[in-house]
Enzyme design. Structure first.
Site, PDB file in Angstrom:
ATOM      1  N   LYS A   1      -1.176  -5.613   5.690  1.00 56.69           N
ATOM      2  CA  LYS A   1       0.223  -5.928   5.367  1.00 56.69           C
ATOM      3  C   LYS A   1       0.801  -4.777   4.546  1.00 56.69           C
ATOM      4  O   LYS A   1       0.606  -4.710   3.342  1.00 56.69           O
ATOM      5  CB  LYS A   1       0.331  -7.238   4.589  1.00 56.69           C
ATOM      6  CG  LYS A   1       1.779  -7.608   4.278  1.00 56.69           C
ATOM      7  CD  LYS A   1       1.868  -8.913   3.511  1.00 56.69           C
ATOM      8  CE  LYS A   1       3.321  -9.248   3.208  1.00 56.69           C
ATOM      9  NZ  LYS A   1       3.915  -8.317   2.234  1.00 56.69           N
TER      10      LYS A   1
ATOM     11  N   ASP B   1      -7.883   7.202  -1.912  1.00 57.03           N
ATOM     12  CA  ASP B   1      -7.266   8.510  -1.685  1.00 57.03           C
ATOM     13  C   ASP B   1      -7.527   9.487  -2.826  1.00 57.03           C
ATOM     14  O   ASP B   1      -7.634  10.696  -2.601  1.00 57.03           O
ATOM     15  CB  ASP B   1      -5.756   8.347  -1.491  1.00 57.03           C
ATOM     16  CG  ASP B   1      -5.403   7.927  -0.072  1.00 57.03           C
ATOM     17  OD1 ASP B   1      -6.327   7.681   0.731  1.00 57.03           O
ATOM     18  OD2 ASP B   1      -4.200   7.845   0.246  1.00 57.03           O
TER      19      ASP B   1
ATOM     20  N   SER C   1      -1.763  -6.705   1.136  1.00 52.65           N
ATOM     21  CA  SER C   1      -0.619  -6.167   0.389  1.00 52.65           C
ATOM     22  C   SER C   1      -1.023  -5.494  -0.914  1.00 52.65           C
ATOM     23  O   SER C   1      -1.473  -4.360  -0.917  1.00 52.65           O
ATOM     24  CB  SER C   1       0.454  -7.239   0.189  1.00 52.65           C
ATOM     25  OG  SER C   1       0.041  -8.308  -0.583  1.00 52.65           O
TER      26      SER C   1
END
Length: 448
Positions: free
Chosen positions: A322, A308, A297
Site C-alpha cells: 500500500k 535503503d 503503509s
C-alpha cells in the site's frame, strides 16, 4: 481497507474550498458548462419521478458520492457521523470491538489480519477469511463502514460471525466476545544474547516515543549494551505517517526517510531524518526488521527507509504494497472525505504500491501448520479491485514468488515444535543476530 490509514489532516483552507461544492445544490449545476453533471442531475430527476418507491434525497446523494469514490481506489471514502468518529478513535489507539483489520473485496468483508492478542485472534479468525453474516444477518453488499459498525460494540457482549474460509467446503460460525482493544502499539522483551525484540503492532499516537523508551529499557536490562535489535512489523496494517517518520528517525542519523508526490504541488512533501530525534537511538546496534504480507503503509515506510539507508536487514516475506497517502478533507462539522492524494516513495525513489517491500532475506513462517495453504490464499494490495497501478511495470511472477516452495527451508512445524520453536521467522532473525550476520545488505540497485 478498514484499518488505521496512512493519512494526514488537511488544512482548514482546503475544507473551506470544498464547502461551496457541497452546498451549491444540484439545481444550480449548469449542464452546458458541465455536461457530466447535467447527466447526473438528469438521472437524479428520472429516479425521483419514476422509481417504484419514494426515494430519500439523502440516500441518492450518498449513493452518488459512494459510487464516485468507489470508482477511484479501495482507500478513498466518504465518512460521516459514526464512521468519522470510529476513524478518529482508531487513530487514538483503542476502541471496543473484535480487533480485526478488514477490507472490502468485491462487496464482501475480507480479513486482512486479526490484531495480536485480540478477541478475534483468540476466537480463531484468520487472515483471508470472508465474513458473510453477523448474528445470522447477511452483510454482503453493505458498505465496509456499515459492517464494521455492527462488529463494534460494548466490551463483554458477543457477536456470531459466519465465516467462509477458502479451502473449506462449508461456512462455519465463530462466536466472539468483544473486548476493549487496547492495541498496545509497542511491546518489547529481551532475548538470550542480549538481543532486544520490539514489536510495533500499529502506528497510533506516540509510537516513536514508545519505541525510543523500549530501546532504552532493553539497554538497561542488557546491562548497558545490546547485542542486537529486532523490529517486528509483521501484521502491522499501518497508521499515522508522522509516527512512521518518527520511528524511522530513531535509527537514522541523516538523510531522507520518505517522500510523497501527488498531482497537486502542495502534496509533494519530503521527510528527512533528524527532524524529530537526533542521532541513532540504538547507537549502531545491528538491526533486523521483520515484515510479512500484513505489513502495510506506515510499516512499509519504516522498512523501506531502513533498508535503503542500509541501517537494517529486512527479513520475512514481501509486504502488502500500500503505497498511497490518504488525506482527511473536512466537509462539514461531522463529515469528511478520505481521499487518496499522493503516492509515497522510499529514499531511493522506489514506490511500494502493488509491489511492496521485498525483504533482503526471504524467510517463510515454517512454524505455521497451514503455511502452504495460507500462502496460496494470501493477497495484497495488487489483488484489490480498483487498486492504484504502480508507475513501474511489475512482473507478476515476481509478485507471486512467495507462494512457491523455497528449498532452503524444509523443516516441518512438528519438527520445529519439538525444538521449542514457535515463531520461526523471529527465531531465524535472532539466530542471524547471534551469529553476527546482520551486516549491511547489498545496495538497492543490485536487488533483483
Amino acid at each position: 481497507m478498514k484499518l488505521v490509514p496512512l493519512m494526514r489532516s488537511a488544512a482548514l483552507v482546503t475544507a473551506v474550498a470544498l464547502l461551496p461544492v457541497t452546498t451549491a445544490g444540484m439545481a444550480q449545476v449548469d449542464g452546458r458548462a458541465a455536461p457530466q453533471f447535467g447527466k447526473l442531475y438528469a438521472v437524479y430527476q428520472r429516479i425521483k419521478a419514476n422509481y417504484v418507491d419514494t426515494v430519500d434525497d439523502e440516500k441518492l446523494v450518498r449513493g452518488a458520492i459512494d459510487g464516485m469514490l468507489a470508482s477511484l481506489d479501495p482507500h478513498s471514502a466518504y465518512l460521516d457521523g459514526g464512521d468519522l468518529q470510529r476513524l478518529e478513535t482508531m487513530i487514538g489507539g483503542n476502541y471496543q470491538g473484535l480487533g480485526l483489520s478488514v477490507t472490502m473485496d468485491d462487496q464482501a468483508v475480507k480479513v486482512i489480519s486479526p490484531f495480536r492478542g485480540s478477541p478475534a485472534e483468540k476466537a480463531g479468525v484468520k487472515a483471508g477469511d470472508f465474513i458473510t453474516h453477523l448474528d445470522g444477518k447477511l452483510i454482503f453488499g453493505q458498505s465496509l463502514d456499515e459492517a464494521v459498525s455492527k462488529m463494534r460494540g460494548p466490551a463483554g457482549t458477543t457477536i456470531r460471525l459466519t465465516i467462509f474460509r477458502p479451502g473449506r467446503d462449508e461456512p462455519f460460525d465463530v462466536t466472539v466476545t468483544r473486548g476493549v482493544i487496547e492495541l498496545e502499539p509497542v511491546t518489547s522483551k529481551l532475548e538470550a544474547g542480549k538481543i532486544g525484540v520490539i514489536a510495533v503492532n500499529e502506528f497510533s499516537r506516540d509510537v516513536g516515543a514508545d519505541v525510543k523508551s523500549a530501546v532504552q529499557t532493553l539497554r538497561r536490562q542488557a546491562g548497558g549494551a545490546l547485542g542486537g535489535l529486532v523490529l517486528d512489523l509483521r501484521s502491522n496494517p499501518g497508521g499515522s505517517l508522522d509516527e512512521a517518520v518518527a520511528l524511522s528517525d530513531l535509527f537514522l542519523d541523516s538523510g531522507q526517510i520518505v517522500s510523497q508526490r501527488g498531482r497537486i504541488k502542495r502534496e509533494n512533501i519530503y521527510y528527512d531524518a533528524e527532524k524529530v530525534y537526533p542521532g541513532d537511538v540504538a547507537k549502531g546496534v545491528p538491526l533486523v526488521v521483520l515484515i510479512d504480507a500484513g505489513s502495510a503503509s506506515a510499516s512499509e515506510i519504516v522498512a523501506g527507509a531502513l533498508q535503503d539507508h542500509h541501517r537494517a536487514l529486512v527479513m520475512g516475506e514481501r509486504s502488502f504494497g500500500k503505497g498511497s497517502v490518504q488525506t482527511l478533507l473536512p466537509l462539514t462539522r461531522d463529515s469528511a472525505l478520505k481521499l487518496t492524494t499522493a503516492r509515497y516513495f522510499t529514499p531511493s525513489g522506489r514506490s511500494v504500491q502493488e509491489g511492496g517491500i521485498e525483504p533482503d532475506i526471504t524467510v517463510p513462517q515454517l512454524s505455521d501448520p497451514d503455511r502452504a495453504k495460507r500462502a496460496k490464499l494470501r493477497y495484497r494490495e495488487s489483488d484489490l479491485r480498483g487498486h492504484l497501478v504502480n508507475e513501474v511495470d511489475l512482473d507478476d511472477k515476481q509478485l507471486e514468488f512467495d507462494k512457491g516452495t523455497d528449498p532452503r527451508f524444509s523443516e516441518t512445524p512438528e519438527e520445529l515444535k519439538a525444538k521449542g520453536i514457535e515463531d520461526y521467522q523471529l527465531h531465524y532473525a535472532l539466530q542471524t543476530l547471534r551469529r553476527g550476520a546482520a551486516a549491511a545488505p547489498a545496495p538497492v540497485a543490485k536487488r533483483k
